[in-house]
Scaffold this motif. Structure first.
Motif, PDB file in Angstrom:
ATOM      1  N   THR A 128       0.821  -1.207   0.000  1.00  0.00           N
ATOM      2  CA  THR A 128       0.000   0.000   0.000  1.00  0.00           C
ATOM      3  C   THR A 128       0.857   1.259   0.000  1.00  0.00           C
ATOM      4  N   VAL A 129       0.332   2.308  -0.635  1.00  0.00           N
ATOM      5  CA  VAL A 129       0.969   3.632  -0.603  1.00  0.00           C
ATOM      6  C   VAL A 129      -0.124   4.683  -0.457  1.00  0.00           C
ATOM      7  N   ALA A 130       0.266   5.842   0.051  1.00  0.00           N
ATOM      8  CA  ALA A 130      -0.671   6.962   0.131  1.00  0.00           C
ATOM      9  C   ALA A 130      -0.794   7.601  -1.243  1.00  0.00           C
ATOM     10  N   SER A 131      -1.983   8.060  -1.568  1.00  0.00           N
ATOM     11  CA  SER A 131      -2.213   8.668  -2.877  1.00  0.00           C
ATOM     12  C   SER A 131      -2.218  10.190  -2.800  1.00  0.00           C
ATOM     13  N   ASP A 132      -1.619  10.753  -1.761  1.00  0.00           N
ATOM     14  CA  ASP A 132      -1.559  12.207  -1.631  1.00  0.00           C
ATOM     15  C   ASP A 132      -0.896  12.818  -2.862  1.00  0.00           C
ATOM     16  N   VAL A 133      -1.460  13.900  -3.347  1.00  0.00           N
ATOM     17  CA  VAL A 133      -0.857  14.629  -4.465  1.00  0.00           C
ATOM     18  C   VAL A 133       0.088  15.674  -3.884  1.00  0.00           C
ATOM     19  N   LEU A 134       1.377  15.419  -3.991  1.00  0.00           N
ATOM     20  CA  LEU A 134       2.385  16.314  -3.430  1.00  0.00           C
ATOM     21  C   LEU A 134       3.027  17.135  -4.544  1.00  0.00           C
ATOM     22  N   THR A 135       3.387  18.358  -4.211  1.00  0.00           N
ATOM     23  CA  THR A 135       4.116  19.215  -5.130  1.00  0.00           C
ATOM     24  C   THR A 135       5.552  19.324  -4.650  1.00  0.00           C
TER      25      THR A 135
ATOM     26  N   LEU B 141     -11.311   5.435   8.646  1.00  0.00           N
ATOM     27  CA  LEU B 141     -10.104   4.636   8.830  1.00  0.00           C
ATOM     28  C   LEU B 141     -10.440   3.155   8.937  1.00  0.00           C
ATOM     29  N   GLN B 142     -11.441   2.812   9.723  1.00  0.00           N
ATOM     30  CA  GLN B 142     -11.827   1.408   9.886  1.00  0.00           C
ATOM     31  C   GLN B 142     -12.293   0.813   8.560  1.00  0.00           C
ATOM     32  N   THR B 143     -13.075   1.569   7.795  1.00  0.00           N
ATOM     33  CA  THR B 143     -13.541   1.088   6.484  1.00  0.00           C
ATOM     34  C   THR B 143     -12.362   0.847   5.548  1.00  0.00           C
ATOM     35  N   THR B 144     -11.423   1.794   5.511  1.00  0.00           N
ATOM     36  CA  THR B 144     -10.277   1.677   4.611  1.00  0.00           C
ATOM     37  C   THR B 144      -9.360   0.540   5.030  1.00  0.00           C
ATOM     38  N   LEU B 145      -9.132   0.396   6.320  1.00  0.00           N
ATOM     39  CA  LEU B 145      -8.288  -0.699   6.800  1.00  0.00           C
ATOM     40  C   LEU B 145      -8.904  -2.058   6.469  1.00  0.00           C
ATOM     41  N   ALA B 146     -10.213  -2.167   6.609  1.00  0.00           N
ATOM     42  CA  ALA B 146     -10.893  -3.430   6.294  1.00  0.00           C
ATOM     43  C   ALA B 146     -10.777  -3.746   4.808  1.00  0.00           C
ATOM     44  N   GLU B 147     -10.981  -2.758   3.947  1.00  0.00           N
ATOM     45  CA  GLU B 147     -10.844  -2.957   2.502  1.00  0.00           C
ATOM     46  C   GLU B 147      -9.407  -3.323   2.147  1.00  0.00           C
ATOM     47  N   TYR B 148      -8.483  -2.650   2.770  1.00  0.00           N
ATOM     48  CA  TYR B 148      -7.061  -2.892   2.511  1.00  0.00           C
ATOM     49  C   TYR B 148      -6.645  -4.308   2.923  1.00  0.00           C
ATOM     50  N   LYS B 149      -7.148  -4.786   4.041  1.00  0.00           N
ATOM     51  CA  LYS B 149      -6.800  -6.125   4.503  1.00  0.00           C
ATOM     52  C   LYS B 149      -7.223  -7.183   3.475  1.00  0.00           C
TER      53      LYS B 149
ATOM     54  N   PHE C 179      -7.774  -6.693   0.258  1.00  0.00           N
ATOM     55  CA  PHE C 179      -6.960  -6.467  -0.951  1.00  0.00           C
ATOM     56  C   PHE C 179      -5.566  -7.068  -0.785  1.00  0.00           C
ATOM     57  N   GLU C 180      -4.945  -6.811   0.359  1.00  0.00           N
ATOM     58  CA  GLU C 180      -3.568  -7.279   0.594  1.00  0.00           C
ATOM     59  C   GLU C 180      -3.490  -8.793   0.565  1.00  0.00           C
ATOM     60  N   GLU C 181      -4.444  -9.464   1.168  1.00  0.00           N
ATOM     61  CA  GLU C 181      -4.441 -10.920   1.178  1.00  0.00           C
ATOM     62  C   GLU C 181      -4.671 -11.488  -0.219  1.00  0.00           C
ATOM     63  N   ALA C 182      -5.509 -10.821  -1.013  1.00  0.00           N
ATOM     64  CA  ALA C 182      -5.840 -11.306  -2.358  1.00  0.00           C
ATOM     65  C   ALA C 182      -4.664 -11.164  -3.323  1.00  0.00           C
ATOM     66  N   HIS C 183      -3.796 -10.194  -3.094  1.00  0.00           N
ATOM     67  CA  HIS C 183      -2.718  -9.913  -4.041  1.00  0.00           C
ATOM     68  C   HIS C 183      -1.334 -10.262  -3.499  1.00  0.00           C
ATOM     69  N   ARG C 184      -1.287 -10.943  -2.374  1.00  0.00           N
ATOM     70  CA  ARG C 184       0.007 -11.320  -1.789  1.00  0.00           C
ATOM     71  C   ARG C 184       0.600 -12.506  -2.545  1.00  0.00           C
ATOM     72  N   LEU C 185       1.866 -12.390  -2.927  1.00  0.00           N
ATOM     73  CA  LEU C 185       2.591 -13.447  -3.624  1.00  0.00           C
ATOM     74  C   LEU C 185       3.748 -13.911  -2.757  1.00  0.00           C
ATOM     75  N   GLN C 186       4.482 -14.883  -3.270  1.00  0.00           N
ATOM     76  CA  GLN C 186       5.633 -15.361  -2.498  1.00  0.00           C
ATOM     77  C   GLN C 186       6.648 -14.245  -2.304  1.00  0.00           C
ATOM     78  N   TYR C 187       6.839 -13.454  -3.374  1.00  0.00           N
ATOM     79  CA  TYR C 187       7.777 -12.337  -3.305  1.00  0.00           C
ATOM     80  C   TYR C 187       7.046 -11.061  -3.719  1.00  0.00           C
TER      81      TYR C 187
ATOM     82  N   ILE D 234      -1.054  -2.911  -5.986  1.00  0.00           N
ATOM     83  CA  ILE D 234      -0.817  -2.069  -4.813  1.00  0.00           C
ATOM     84  C   ILE D 234      -2.094  -1.305  -4.460  1.00  0.00           C
ATOM     85  N   PHE D 235      -2.370  -1.187  -3.178  1.00  0.00           N
ATOM     86  CA  PHE D 235      -3.565  -0.515  -2.673  1.00  0.00           C
ATOM     87  C   PHE D 235      -3.223   0.959  -2.455  1.00  0.00           C
ATOM     88  N   SER D 236      -3.856   1.830  -3.236  1.00  0.00           N
ATOM     89  CA  SER D 236      -3.598   3.268  -3.151  1.00  0.00           C
ATOM     90  C   SER D 236      -4.621   3.901  -2.215  1.00  0.00           C
ATOM     91  N   ARG D 237      -4.164   4.386  -1.093  1.00  0.00           N
ATOM     92  CA  ARG D 237      -5.059   4.941  -0.076  1.00  0.00           C
ATOM     93  C   ARG D 237      -5.389   6.409  -0.373  1.00  0.00           C
TER      94      ARG D 237
END
Length: 217
Positions: free
Chosen positions: A34-41, A75-83, A85-93, A98-101
């Motif tokens: 996961t990464v934050a999707s903040d738009v930074l300048t 936060l709770q909704t996003t963490l639940a969605e992320y969990k 997503f992370e399990e579904a896309h986890r590989l050996q390596y 990637i989950f963009s928050r």
């Protein structure tokens, strides 16, 4: 050539010829889920703004972050969605995707002097804005950014504007117990929560006995 001169040279070479390569997107593996999707300048640092500025990879931005108590439901909704997503896309390596928050950014500490208020809480002073990098090159210095060292092994950083502090992240550079101390003070003073996205947990409050109320999806 100094580091800052190499940074300026890199940021000024956007029009250079780059060899084009085709990559099979199915072969891409992400090193974090996961990464934050903040738009930074970003701006090119000056000699003065470069001095003492923390430097880290862009993917580290807000992997540990401070949020207002009012953000708990989101936060709770996003963490639940992320969990899920992370399990579904986890590989050996690594991970196949990637989950963009994208959380709603509100003002954490109000006022044009918000950064100073935060620094005074820990008896220190703000330092220069972080410089973010990619694997291959620097991106630049975060515009309107700031950094604070509340304790020797903890870095607080973020973005502030005329309204106040709108993003606040944390990074542990040694003793992670110091982060607990910093969070306890932030919660006591402002009622903040702390979320560690890679660990998939949130510290929601601190009890009278000093124990943390932890929420996990």
């Amino acid at each position: 050539m100094s580091w800052i001169n190499r940074l300026k040279s890199s940021l000024g070479s956007k029009n250079a010829d780059v060899e084009k390569k085709t990559i099979d997107v199915t072969s891409i593996r992400y090193s974090m889920p996961t990464v934050a999707s903040d738009v930074l300048t970003f701006v090119v640092p000056t000699q003065a703004s470069f001095e003492g500025a923390p430097q880290f990879h862009e993917d580290e931005w807000c992997q540990i972050e401070i949020l207002p108590a009012a953000s708990l439901k989101e936060l709770q909704t996003t963490l639940a969605e992320y969990k899920i997503f992370e399990e579904a896309h986890r590989l050996q390596y690594g991970w196949s995707q990637i989950f963009s928050r994208r959380l709603t950014r509100t003002v954490l500490i109000e006022g044009t002097d918000a950064v100073d208020k935060l620094a005074v809480l820990f008896g220190t002073a703000p330092t220069n804005s972080p410089i973010l990098t990619t694997t291959s090159r620097p991106l630049g210095q975060v515009e309107s950014g700031f950094a604070i060292k509340p304790l020797s092994d903890v870095l607080l950083y973020g973005v502030a504007d005329e309204r106040g502090i709108t993003a606040l992240g944390a990074m542990v550079q040694g003793d992670d117990r110091q982060l607990s101390q910093v969070f306890a003070k932030l919660h006591s003073s402002f009622g903040f929560m702390l979320v560690d996205w890679r660990q998939q947990l949130a510290l929601c409050s601190v009890g009278l006995d000093g124990n943390f109320a932890i929420w996990r999806p």
